[in-house]
Write a protein that holds these residues in place. Structure first.
Motif, PDB file in Angstrom:
ATOM      1  N   LYS A  38       0.811  -1.224   0.000  1.00  0.00           N
ATOM      2  CA  LYS A  38       0.000   0.000   0.000  1.00  0.00           C
ATOM      3  C   LYS A  38       0.844   1.273   0.000  1.00  0.00           C
ATOM      4  O   LYS A  38       0.298   2.374  -0.057  1.00  0.00           O
ATOM      5  CB  LYS A  38      -0.936   0.010   1.220  1.00  0.00           C
ATOM      6  CG  LYS A  38      -2.108  -0.949   1.099  1.00  0.00           C
ATOM      7  CD  LYS A  38      -3.113  -0.715   2.216  1.00  0.00           C
ATOM      8  CE  LYS A  38      -4.329  -1.622   2.040  1.00  0.00           C
ATOM      9  NZ  LYS A  38      -5.339  -1.383   3.112  1.00  0.00           N
ATOM     10  N   LEU A  41       0.230   4.145  -2.468  1.00  0.00           N
ATOM     11  CA  LEU A  41      -0.952   4.982  -2.248  1.00  0.00           C
ATOM     12  C   LEU A  41      -0.614   6.298  -1.542  1.00  0.00           C
ATOM     13  O   LEU A  41      -1.356   7.265  -1.648  1.00  0.00           O
ATOM     14  CB  LEU A  41      -1.981   4.224  -1.400  1.00  0.00           C
ATOM     15  CG  LEU A  41      -2.677   3.022  -2.025  1.00  0.00           C
ATOM     16  CD1 LEU A  41      -3.557   2.343  -0.984  1.00  0.00           C
ATOM     17  CD2 LEU A  41      -3.511   3.444  -3.225  1.00  0.00           C
ATOM     18  N   PHE A  45      -1.989  10.022  -2.545  1.00  0.00           N
ATOM     19  CA  PHE A  45      -2.990  10.670  -1.698  1.00  0.00           C
ATOM     20  C   PHE A  45      -2.900  12.189  -1.768  1.00  0.00           C
ATOM     21  O   PHE A  45      -3.924  12.883  -1.673  1.00  0.00           O
ATOM     22  CB  PHE A  45      -2.829  10.214  -0.242  1.00  0.00           C
ATOM     23  CG  PHE A  45      -3.778  10.908   0.690  1.00  0.00           C
ATOM     24  CD1 PHE A  45      -5.114  10.555   0.713  1.00  0.00           C
ATOM     25  CD2 PHE A  45      -3.343  11.931   1.523  1.00  0.00           C
ATOM     26  CE1 PHE A  45      -6.011  11.217   1.554  1.00  0.00           C
ATOM     27  CE2 PHE A  45      -4.222  12.584   2.360  1.00  0.00           C
ATOM     28  CZ  PHE A  45      -5.555  12.229   2.386  1.00  0.00           C
ATOM     29  N   SER A  48      -5.122  13.427  -4.366  1.00  0.00           N
ATOM     30  CA  SER A  48      -6.409  12.737  -4.412  1.00  0.00           C
ATOM     31  C   SER A  48      -7.561  13.715  -4.189  1.00  0.00           C
ATOM     32  O   SER A  48      -7.372  14.798  -3.622  1.00  0.00           O
ATOM     33  CB  SER A  48      -6.447  11.658  -3.334  1.00  0.00           C
ATOM     34  OG  SER A  48      -6.463  12.257  -2.043  1.00  0.00           O
ATOM     35  N   ILE A  50      -9.912  13.621  -2.030  1.00  0.00           N
ATOM     36  CA  ILE A  50     -10.158  13.870  -0.604  1.00  0.00           C
ATOM     37  C   ILE A  50      -9.274  15.004  -0.086  1.00  0.00           C
ATOM     38  O   ILE A  50      -9.708  15.848   0.698  1.00  0.00           O
ATOM     39  CB  ILE A  50      -9.950  12.571   0.224  1.00  0.00           C
ATOM     40  CG1 ILE A  50     -10.422  12.760   1.661  1.00  0.00           C
ATOM     41  CG2 ILE A  50      -8.514  12.099   0.196  1.00  0.00           C
ATOM     42  CD1 ILE A  50     -11.899  12.797   1.816  1.00  0.00           C
ATOM     43  N   HIS A  51      -8.024  15.060  -0.549  1.00  0.00           N
ATOM     44  CA  HIS A  51      -7.119  16.140  -0.163  1.00  0.00           C
ATOM     45  C   HIS A  51      -7.579  17.460  -0.762  1.00  0.00           C
ATOM     46  O   HIS A  51      -7.659  18.485  -0.068  1.00  0.00           O
ATOM     47  CB  HIS A  51      -5.697  15.782  -0.620  1.00  0.00           C
ATOM     48  CG  HIS A  51      -4.677  16.824  -0.311  1.00  0.00           C
ATOM     49  ND1 HIS A  51      -3.449  16.872  -0.929  1.00  0.00           N
ATOM     50  CD2 HIS A  51      -4.690  17.884   0.545  1.00  0.00           C
ATOM     51  CE1 HIS A  51      -2.763  17.896  -0.473  1.00  0.00           C
ATOM     52  NE2 HIS A  51      -3.494  18.518   0.416  1.00  0.00           N
ATOM     53  N   GLY A  67     -12.490  10.046   5.057  1.00  0.00           N
ATOM     54  CA  GLY A  67     -11.964   9.828   3.719  1.00  0.00           C
ATOM     55  C   GLY A  67     -10.588   9.183   3.749  1.00  0.00           C
ATOM     56  O   GLY A  67     -10.273   8.321   2.912  1.00  0.00           O
ATOM     57  N   VAL A  68      -9.762   9.589   4.710  1.00  0.00           N
ATOM     58  CA  VAL A  68      -8.435   8.989   4.870  1.00  0.00           C
ATOM     59  C   VAL A  68      -8.574   7.507   5.216  1.00  0.00           C
ATOM     60  O   VAL A  68      -7.888   6.644   4.639  1.00  0.00           O
ATOM     61  CB  VAL A  68      -7.625   9.726   5.958  1.00  0.00           C
ATOM     62  CG1 VAL A  68      -6.367   8.955   6.319  1.00  0.00           C
ATOM     63  CG2 VAL A  68      -7.268  11.133   5.494  1.00  0.00           C
ATOM     64  N   ASP A  70     -11.077   5.528   4.594  1.00  0.00           N
ATOM     65  CA  ASP A  70     -11.587   4.797   3.431  1.00  0.00           C
ATOM     66  C   ASP A  70     -10.495   4.609   2.381  1.00  0.00           C
ATOM     67  O   ASP A  70     -10.354   3.526   1.804  1.00  0.00           O
ATOM     68  CB  ASP A  70     -12.767   5.554   2.810  1.00  0.00           C
ATOM     69  CG  ASP A  70     -14.014   5.522   3.679  1.00  0.00           C
ATOM     70  OD1 ASP A  70     -14.082   4.667   4.588  1.00  0.00           O
ATOM     71  OD2 ASP A  70     -14.906   6.349   3.451  1.00  0.00           O
ATOM     72  N   TYR A  71      -9.723   5.672   2.137  1.00  0.00           N
ATOM     73  CA  TYR A  71      -8.700   5.641   1.096  1.00  0.00           C
ATOM     74  C   TYR A  71      -7.654   4.570   1.375  1.00  0.00           C
ATOM     75  O   TYR A  71      -7.244   3.829   0.476  1.00  0.00           O
ATOM     76  CB  TYR A  71      -8.034   7.013   0.993  1.00  0.00           C
ATOM     77  CG  TYR A  71      -6.944   7.118  -0.051  1.00  0.00           C
ATOM     78  CD1 TYR A  71      -7.233   7.471  -1.367  1.00  0.00           C
ATOM     79  CD2 TYR A  71      -5.609   6.869   0.285  1.00  0.00           C
ATOM     80  CE1 TYR A  71      -6.228   7.560  -2.323  1.00  0.00           C
ATOM     81  CE2 TYR A  71      -4.597   6.959  -0.665  1.00  0.00           C
ATOM     82  CZ  TYR A  71      -4.915   7.306  -1.964  1.00  0.00           C
ATOM     83  OH  TYR A  71      -3.921   7.387  -2.897  1.00  0.00           O
ATOM     84  N   SER A  73      -8.078   2.119   3.634  1.00  0.00           N
ATOM     85  CA  SER A  73      -8.727   0.924   4.219  1.00  0.00           C
ATOM     86  C   SER A  73      -8.129   0.617   5.586  1.00  0.00           C
ATOM     87  O   SER A  73      -7.709  -0.510   5.879  1.00  0.00           O
ATOM     88  CB  SER A  73      -8.583  -0.289   3.290  1.00  0.00           C
ATOM     89  OG  SER A  73      -9.153  -0.019   2.029  1.00  0.00           O
TER      90      SER A  73
END
Length: 210
Positions: A38, A41, A45, A48, A50-51, A67-68, A70-71, A73
Motif C-alpha cells: 500500500k 498509495l 494521496f 487525491s 479527498i485532499h 476519507g483517509v 476509506d482511502y 482501508s
C-alpha cells in the motif's frame, strides 16, 4: 522597492515560502502503519480528491478523516490522522518572522495559501509563539486561505478574488510562491511574481531589492 518602484502590495504563499514544510515526514509516518503493497498509495494521496476537497472546504475535518480511513482501508483514530497530517509542518525560521515584521512597516502584507483547517490551526499557534505579543493576526492585512475561499491556486479565479478583495491593481502586487504553476496562474491576471526556489530565497530577494 529597487527595480520595482510600482509595487505597493506583497502577497506570500505559506508553505516553503514562510513556513518550512516537508511532505516526506508525513509519508514516513504513513509507511509505518501500512503494508508495503500500500506504500504507493501514500504519494498519490496528496493529489487525491479527498485532499483537494479539504483544501477547498468541500468537506469538513470529520469528512476528511473518514476519507483517509476509506482511502487507506485503515481504522485509524482521529488524533493519529491529525498528527500524521500535521507532521509535514516543520517550522517558521525566525529570520523570516523578522523580515515580515520589517516589511510590515512599509507595505501591506497578504497571505495566499492552498491550505486546510487542520493545518492552519497549527500554523496560527506557531505564529503566535514566534511573533511579538499582539501582532497576530495583524501581521497580514488579509488571509486568503483556499479552504475558506473555496478556490485553489493556480486557478485564475482565486487571484481575481484576491485582487477584488484587496482593491488593488495586479501590476502593483508582487506574489511569492515556491511552485512555478502557481506563479503562472498569477501572471495570467497581471500580478508580478517571484519564484522562491531555496530556503534563503525570500531573505536574499529583499536584501537585494529593499
Amino acid at each position: 522597492m529597487k527595480n520595482r518602484p510600482e509595487i505597493q502590495h506583497l502577497i506570500f504563499d505559506l508553505g516553503n515560502v514562510i513556513y518550512d514544510i516537508d511532505y516526506q515526514r508525513t509519508f514516513d509516518k504513513l509507511y509505518t502503519r501500512l503494508p508495503a503493497d500500500k506504500h504507493p498509495l501514500v504519494r498519490e494521496f496528496m493529489v487525491s480528491p479527498i485532499h483537494m476537497d479539504l483544501e477547498t472546504g468541500k468537506i469538513d475535518e470529520p469528512g476528511f478523516r473518514n476519507g483517509v480511513r476509506d482511502y487507506f482501508s485503515a481504522d485509524w483514530e482521529d488524533t493519529w490522522i491529525d498528527e500524521v497530517w500535521n507532521s509535514l509542518l516543520v517550522d517558521i525560521p525566525q529570520e523570516r518572522i523578522a523580515l515580515l515584521l520589517q516589511l510590515k512597516q512599509r507595505y501591506p502584507l497578504y497571505l495566499l495559501s492552498n491550505t486546510n483547517s487542520i493545518h492552519f490551526k497549527v500554523v496560527e499557534q506557531v505564529f503566535l509563539q514566534k511573533l511579538p505579543e499582539n501582532t497576530w493576526p495583524q501581521l497580514f492585512d488579509h488571509l486568503f486561505l483556499s479552504h475558506e475561499m473555496g478556490l485553489r491556486k493556480p486557478g485564475e479565479a482565486i487571484y481575481q478574488s484576491v485582487l477584488q478583495t484587496m482593491g488593488a491593481k495586479p501590476e502593483a502586487c508582487l506574489f511569492f510562491d515556491d511552485l512555478k504553476e502557481n506563479l503562472l496562474g498569477a501572471e495570467k491576471v497581471g500580478i508580478q511574481t517571484h519564484h522562491i526556489d531555496h530556503p534563503k530565497a525570500l531573505i536574499h530577494f529583499f536584501q537585494q531589492h529593499v
